[in-house]
Design a protein around this motif. Structure first.
Motif, PDB file in Angstrom:
ATOM      1  N   GLN A  84       0.803  -1.214   0.000  1.00 48.35           N
ATOM      2  CA  GLN A  84       0.000   0.000   0.000  1.00 48.35           C
ATOM      3  C   GLN A  84       0.843   1.274   0.000  1.00 48.35           C
ATOM      4  OE1 GLN A  84      -3.263  -1.888   2.936  1.00 48.35           O
ATOM      5  NE2 GLN A  84      -3.846   0.102   2.149  1.00 48.35           N
ATOM      6  N   LEU A  85       1.986   1.237   0.660  1.00 46.16           N
ATOM      7  CA  LEU A  85       2.863   2.406   0.635  1.00 46.16           C
ATOM      8  C   LEU A  85       3.941   2.293  -0.426  1.00 46.16           C
ATOM      9  CD1 LEU A  85       3.433   3.307   4.396  1.00 46.16           C
ATOM     10  CD2 LEU A  85       1.924   4.399   2.751  1.00 46.16           C
ATOM     11  N   HIS A  86       4.043   1.098  -1.044  1.00 49.55           N
ATOM     12  CA  HIS A  86       5.049   0.842  -2.078  1.00 49.55           C
ATOM     13  C   HIS A  86       6.462   1.137  -1.556  1.00 49.55           C
ATOM     14  CE1 HIS A  86       1.633   0.411  -4.725  1.00 49.55           C
ATOM     15  NE2 HIS A  86       1.217   1.627  -4.408  1.00 49.55           N
ATOM     16  N   LEU A  87       6.688   0.779  -0.301  1.00 55.13           N
ATOM     17  CA  LEU A  87       7.996   0.975   0.326  1.00 55.13           C
ATOM     18  C   LEU A  87       8.753  -0.346   0.286  1.00 55.13           C
ATOM     19  CD1 LEU A  87       9.685   3.094   1.937  1.00 55.13           C
ATOM     20  CD2 LEU A  87       8.761   2.060   4.029  1.00 55.13           C
ATOM     21  N   PRO A  88       9.852  -0.434  -0.460  1.00 55.94           N
ATOM     22  CA  PRO A  88      10.598  -1.701  -0.564  1.00 55.94           C
ATOM     23  C   PRO A  88      11.063  -2.179   0.815  1.00 55.94           C
ATOM     24  CG  PRO A  88      11.397  -0.092  -2.168  1.00 55.94           C
ATOM     25  CD  PRO A  88      10.482   0.645  -1.248  1.00 55.94           C
ATOM     26  N   GLU A 117      13.781   2.826   7.506  1.00 55.86           N
ATOM     27  CA  GLU A 117      13.615   4.279   7.567  1.00 55.86           C
ATOM     28  C   GLU A 117      12.401   4.659   8.409  1.00 55.86           C
ATOM     29  OE1 GLU A 117      13.478   5.695   3.575  1.00 55.86           O
ATOM     30  OE2 GLU A 117      15.498   5.020   3.078  1.00 55.86           O
ATOM     31  N   LEU A 118      11.413   3.776   8.469  1.00 59.19           N
ATOM     32  CA  LEU A 118      10.268   3.980   9.353  1.00 59.19           C
ATOM     33  C   LEU A 118      10.589   3.486  10.762  1.00 59.19           C
ATOM     34  CD1 LEU A 118       7.207   4.611   9.837  1.00 59.19           C
ATOM     35  CD2 LEU A 118       6.758   2.240   9.216  1.00 59.19           C
ATOM     36  N   VAL A 174      -5.178   1.879  20.464  1.00 61.43           N
ATOM     37  CA  VAL A 174      -5.294   3.033  19.559  1.00 61.43           C
ATOM     38  C   VAL A 174      -4.352   2.866  18.370  1.00 61.43           C
ATOM     39  CG1 VAL A 174      -4.880   5.506  19.352  1.00 61.43           C
ATOM     40  CG2 VAL A 174      -6.067   4.610  21.358  1.00 61.43           C
ATOM     41  N   ALA A 175      -3.133   2.403  18.641  1.00 56.69           N
ATOM     42  CA  ALA A 175      -2.160   2.221  17.565  1.00 56.69           C
ATOM     43  C   ALA A 175      -2.648   1.213  16.537  1.00 56.69           C
ATOM     44  CB  ALA A 175      -0.823   1.765  18.154  1.00 56.69           C
ATOM     45  N   LEU A 176      -3.243   0.124  16.995  1.00 56.34           N
ATOM     46  CA  LEU A 176      -3.731  -0.903  16.074  1.00 56.34           C
ATOM     47  C   LEU A 176      -4.879  -0.382  15.212  1.00 56.34           C
ATOM     48  CD1 LEU A 176      -3.543  -3.941  18.506  1.00 56.34           C
ATOM     49  CD2 LEU A 176      -2.171  -3.626  16.443  1.00 56.34           C
ATOM     50  N   VAL A 177      -5.740   0.447  15.804  1.00 57.47           N
ATOM     51  CA  VAL A 177      -6.815   1.066  15.015  1.00 57.47           C
ATOM     52  C   VAL A 177      -6.218   1.973  13.939  1.00 57.47           C
ATOM     53  CG1 VAL A 177      -8.753   2.677  15.102  1.00 57.47           C
ATOM     54  CG2 VAL A 177      -8.532   0.906  16.854  1.00 57.47           C
ATOM     55  N   LEU A 178      -5.198   2.742  14.298  1.00 58.58           N
ATOM     56  CA  LEU A 178      -4.543   3.622  13.315  1.00 58.58           C
ATOM     57  C   LEU A 178      -3.874   2.813  12.210  1.00 58.58           C
ATOM     58  CD1 LEU A 178      -2.967   6.343  15.639  1.00 58.58           C
ATOM     59  CD2 LEU A 178      -5.036   6.503  14.258  1.00 58.58           C
ATOM     60  N   PHE A 179      -3.271   1.674  12.563  1.00 61.00           N
ATOM     61  CA  PHE A 179      -2.706   0.799  11.526  1.00 61.00           C
ATOM     62  C   PHE A 179      -3.792   0.363  10.543  1.00 61.00           C
ATOM     63  CE2 PHE A 179       1.013  -0.579  14.342  1.00 61.00           C
ATOM     64  CZ  PHE A 179       1.965   0.017  13.527  1.00 61.00           C
ATOM     65  N   ALA A 180      -4.946  -0.021  11.082  1.00 64.80           N
ATOM     66  CA  ALA A 180      -6.032  -0.517  10.232  1.00 64.80           C
ATOM     67  C   ALA A 180      -6.580   0.575   9.320  1.00 64.80           C
ATOM     68  CB  ALA A 180      -7.161  -1.084  11.103  1.00 64.80           C
ATOM     69  N   LEU A 181      -6.593   1.829   9.792  1.00 67.19           N
ATOM     70  CA  LEU A 181      -7.209   2.919   9.034  1.00 67.19           C
ATOM     71  C   LEU A 181      -6.222   3.708   8.177  1.00 67.19           C
ATOM     72  CD1 LEU A 181      -9.570   4.400  11.790  1.00 67.19           C
ATOM     73  CD2 LEU A 181     -10.158   2.788   9.967  1.00 67.19           C
ATOM     74  N   GLY A 182      -4.921   3.616   8.523  1.00 70.03           N
ATOM     75  CA  GLY A 182      -3.961   4.515   7.886  1.00 70.03           C
ATOM     76  C   GLY A 182      -3.014   3.863   6.921  1.00 70.03           C
ATOM     77  N   GLY A 183      -3.484   2.845   6.215  1.00 68.25           N
ATOM     78  CA  GLY A 183      -2.603   2.096   5.335  1.00 68.25           C
ATOM     79  C   GLY A 183      -1.985   2.901   4.209  1.00 68.25           C
ATOM     80  N   ASP A 184      -2.618   4.010   3.807  1.00 67.87           N
ATOM     81  CA  ASP A 184      -2.102   4.796   2.686  1.00 67.87           C
ATOM     82  C   ASP A 184      -1.348   6.050   3.120  1.00 67.87           C
ATOM     83  OD1 ASP A 184      -3.238   3.040   0.845  1.00 67.87           O
ATOM     84  OD2 ASP A 184      -5.173   4.058   0.944  1.00 67.87           O
ATOM     85  N   HIS A 185      -1.164   6.229   4.425  1.00 67.81           N
ATOM     86  CA  HIS A 185      -0.560   7.466   4.921  1.00 67.81           C
ATOM     87  C   HIS A 185       0.662   7.125   5.765  1.00 67.81           C
ATOM     88  CE1 HIS A 185      -4.173   9.606   3.584  1.00 67.81           C
ATOM     89  NE2 HIS A 185      -4.872   8.631   4.137  1.00 67.81           N
ATOM     90  N   LEU A 231       2.740   9.069   7.389  1.00 67.08           N
ATOM     91  CA  LEU A 231       2.828   9.797   8.652  1.00 67.08           C
ATOM     92  C   LEU A 231       1.946   9.148   9.714  1.00 67.08           C
ATOM     93  CD1 LEU A 231       3.930  12.178  10.249  1.00 67.08           C
ATOM     94  CD2 LEU A 231       2.026  13.565   9.378  1.00 67.08           C
ATOM     95  N   LEU A 232       0.728   8.771   9.330  1.00 71.75           N
ATOM     96  CA  LEU A 232      -0.186   8.126  10.273  1.00 71.75           C
ATOM     97  C   LEU A 232       0.365   6.773  10.720  1.00 71.75           C
ATOM     98  CD1 LEU A 232      -2.872   8.515  11.692  1.00 71.75           C
ATOM     99  CD2 LEU A 232      -4.011   7.409   9.764  1.00 71.75           C
ATOM    100  N   LEU A 233       0.968   6.047   9.785  1.00 69.39           N
ATOM    101  CA  LEU A 233       1.585   4.771  10.151  1.00 69.39           C
ATOM    102  C   LEU A 233       2.765   4.983  11.094  1.00 69.39           C
ATOM    103  CD1 LEU A 233       1.589   2.618   6.885  1.00 69.39           C
ATOM    104  CD2 LEU A 233       0.262   2.264   8.954  1.00 69.39           C
ATOM    105  N   GLY A 234       3.517   6.053  10.889  1.00 69.05           N
ATOM    106  CA  GLY A 234       4.624   6.357  11.786  1.00 69.05           C
ATOM    107  C   GLY A 234       4.140   6.645  13.199  1.00 69.05           C
ATOM    108  N   VAL A 235       3.061   7.408  13.309  1.00 70.86           N
ATOM    109  CA  VAL A 235       2.477   7.689  14.629  1.00 70.86           C
ATOM    110  C   VAL A 235       1.987   6.400  15.274  1.00 70.86           C
ATOM    111  CG1 VAL A 235       0.575   8.843  15.831  1.00 70.86           C
ATOM    112  CG2 VAL A 235       1.847  10.063  14.047  1.00 70.86           C
ATOM    113  N   ALA A 236       1.303   5.569  14.479  1.00 69.21           N
ATOM    114  CA  ALA A 236       0.792   4.303  15.001  1.00 69.21           C
ATOM    115  C   ALA A 236       1.928   3.407  15.485  1.00 69.21           C
ATOM    116  CB  ALA A 236      -0.030   3.586  13.927  1.00 69.21           C
ATOM    117  N   ALA A 237       2.993   3.317  14.695  1.00 71.70           N
ATOM    118  CA  ALA A 237       4.123   2.472  15.070  1.00 71.70           C
ATOM    119  C   ALA A 237       4.802   2.994  16.337  1.00 71.70           C
ATOM    120  CB  ALA A 237       5.125   2.392  13.923  1.00 71.70           C
TER     121      ALA A 237
END
Length: 408
Positions: free
Chosen positions: A238-242, A248-249, A287-298, A300-306
């Motif tokens: 979804q993020l196309h990050l190799p 880097e994340l 809360v982090a797991l909910v953000l992972f589920a909702l923020g697959g295309d973002h 920054l949001l994934l970074g906050v969740a992680a």
């Protein structure tokens, strides 16, 4: 907390190396396995999840027996036996060319169930008032091992593939074994008391306070393993990050998480305060797991969740075993830590199976949604359990005062 003595500092640092080296080998697999396992001839979502989580099955069966064995023959001999089996499992997985073979090797690795005996050894070598600090040092080392594995796993896999990674797990365990005998102090050992019989262990396992902590580590590692079924795929698809750039994340995330843990450990002097922090961590992880589920295309949001997820995870990874060692009877500490570690790895097994099933049915986002739902079961367990532990502490304090009055 008082300052660590020279022996405590040496024990903490060397045991941190021993424990983190073994776990570093296991962590090396996690950031790349679900991506690269899809290229294997017998690949399926269920087998991928099983290969990640099956080592928890061996841990489930042998943590308590090895913990009890360490109470009787000594911590170091029991740890040596477990590490030998772990090394053999890594070699089996390295020689396998199918997921089924890897599942067998990972199951053997799981039978090297030394986590309980290792944590009990750390408790044996430290004073009670410094135990949280020592567990914090070990927790930081585990966090660093996790961070390095996330960074080094992809390039090492690119050099020699999954067989090379599994061979590395065995080499690291061998090095940990050498450190154990050459550097880690050997505590004075007395003969196992009658309380370490099966009946005494069964009574200890029925302690509601320890059941709350064992249940907590079950949920914690279930959610971790399930998350790593979905997270690498989420980043790639979804993020196309190799895979080679996932570090880097992870790098800034794990640095922040380590700083959070270091800043919070001094607040965990008392059991009641520690339990309040455990409850807060569960909410943060949910809360982090909910953000992972909702923020697959973002990103920054994934970074906050992680950041939220691993801050809560690292803090719980350090605080829960400290609580167990403080609440368990001293003569049954090895068995108690074995039971704790059993729960930890049962959680890993269930998390791998759950993550694989959810991945096949719901995709990566569905893995995180299912994991988030599990926190709704976990939080009430700790809230109710904390009240019972606090009530028992009040009764114990009153009994102690009564005893002192009678003596005077």
């Amino acid at each position: 907390m008082s300052a660590l003595s020279r022996l405590e500092r040496r024990s903490a640092l060397t045991l941190a190396c021993v424990i983190s080296l073994r776990l570093f080998g296991l962590f090396l697999i996690m950031p790349v396995f679900s991506v690269y396992a899809q290229t294997m001839p017998d690949a399926s979502d269920w087998l991928i999840g099983m290969a990640l989580g099956v080592y928890g099955l061996g841990q489930m069966l042998l943590q308590i027996p090895l913990g009890m064995l360490s109470d009787r023959i000594g911590r170091k001999p029991a740890i040596t036996l477990g590490l030998g089996v772990f090394i053999a499992g890594g070699l089996v997985a390295a020689a396998s060319h199918t997921l089924v073979g890897i599942v067998i090797g990972r199951a053997l690795q799981g039978m090297g169930a030394v986590a309980g005996a290792g944590t009990a050894l750390a408790a044996d070598l430290t004073r009670e008032e410094n135990r949280s600090k020592v567990m914090g040092i070990i927790g930081v080392s585990i966090g660093m091992a996790f961070l390095l594995a996330l960074i080094l796993g992809p390039p090492l896999e690119a050099i020699d593939g999954l067989p090379g990674l599994f061979a590395a797990t065995s080499l690291l365990a061998l090095f940990a074994l050498i450190l154990l005998w050459l550097i880690v102090p050997t505590p004075e050992r007395s003969k196992a008391p009658a309380a370490s019989s099966f009946g005494g262990v069964a009574s200890m396992l029925g302690d509601s306070r320890l059941m709350v902590l064992n249940g907590s580590v079950f949920f914690l590692h279930m959610l971790l393993t399930a998350s790593f079924v979905g997270l690498p795929l989420l980043l790639v698809n979804q993020l196309h990050l190799p895979v080679q750039k996932h570090w880097e994340l992870y790098l800034p995330v794990m640095v922040i998480a380590a700083l959070v843990m270091g800043g919070m450990m001094h607040r965990m002097k008392e059991v009641a305060q520690s339990l309040r922090i455990v409850q807060a961590c569960i909410v943060v992880i949910g809360v982090a797991l909910v953000l992972f589920a909702l923020g697959g295309d973002h990103v920054l949001l994934l970074g906050v969740a992680a950041t939220l997820f691993f801050s809560g995870f690292n803090l719980l990874e350090a605080s829960l075993p400290s609580l167990v060692s403080r609440l368990a009877p001293a003569e049954l500490r090895g068995a108690a830590m074995g039971a704790y570690s059993t729960s930890q790895f049962v959680g890993a097994f269930v998390g791998g199976a759950l993550g694989g099933y959810a991945l096949g049915r719901l995709g990566p986002a569905g893995v995180f949604a299912c994991a988030a739902a599990m926190t709704l079961l976990w939080l009430p367990l700790v809230v109710v359990g904390a009240r019972r532990i606090a009530a028992r502490a009040v009764v114990a304090e009153a009994d102690c005062k009564t005893g002192l009055s009678t003596q005077s």
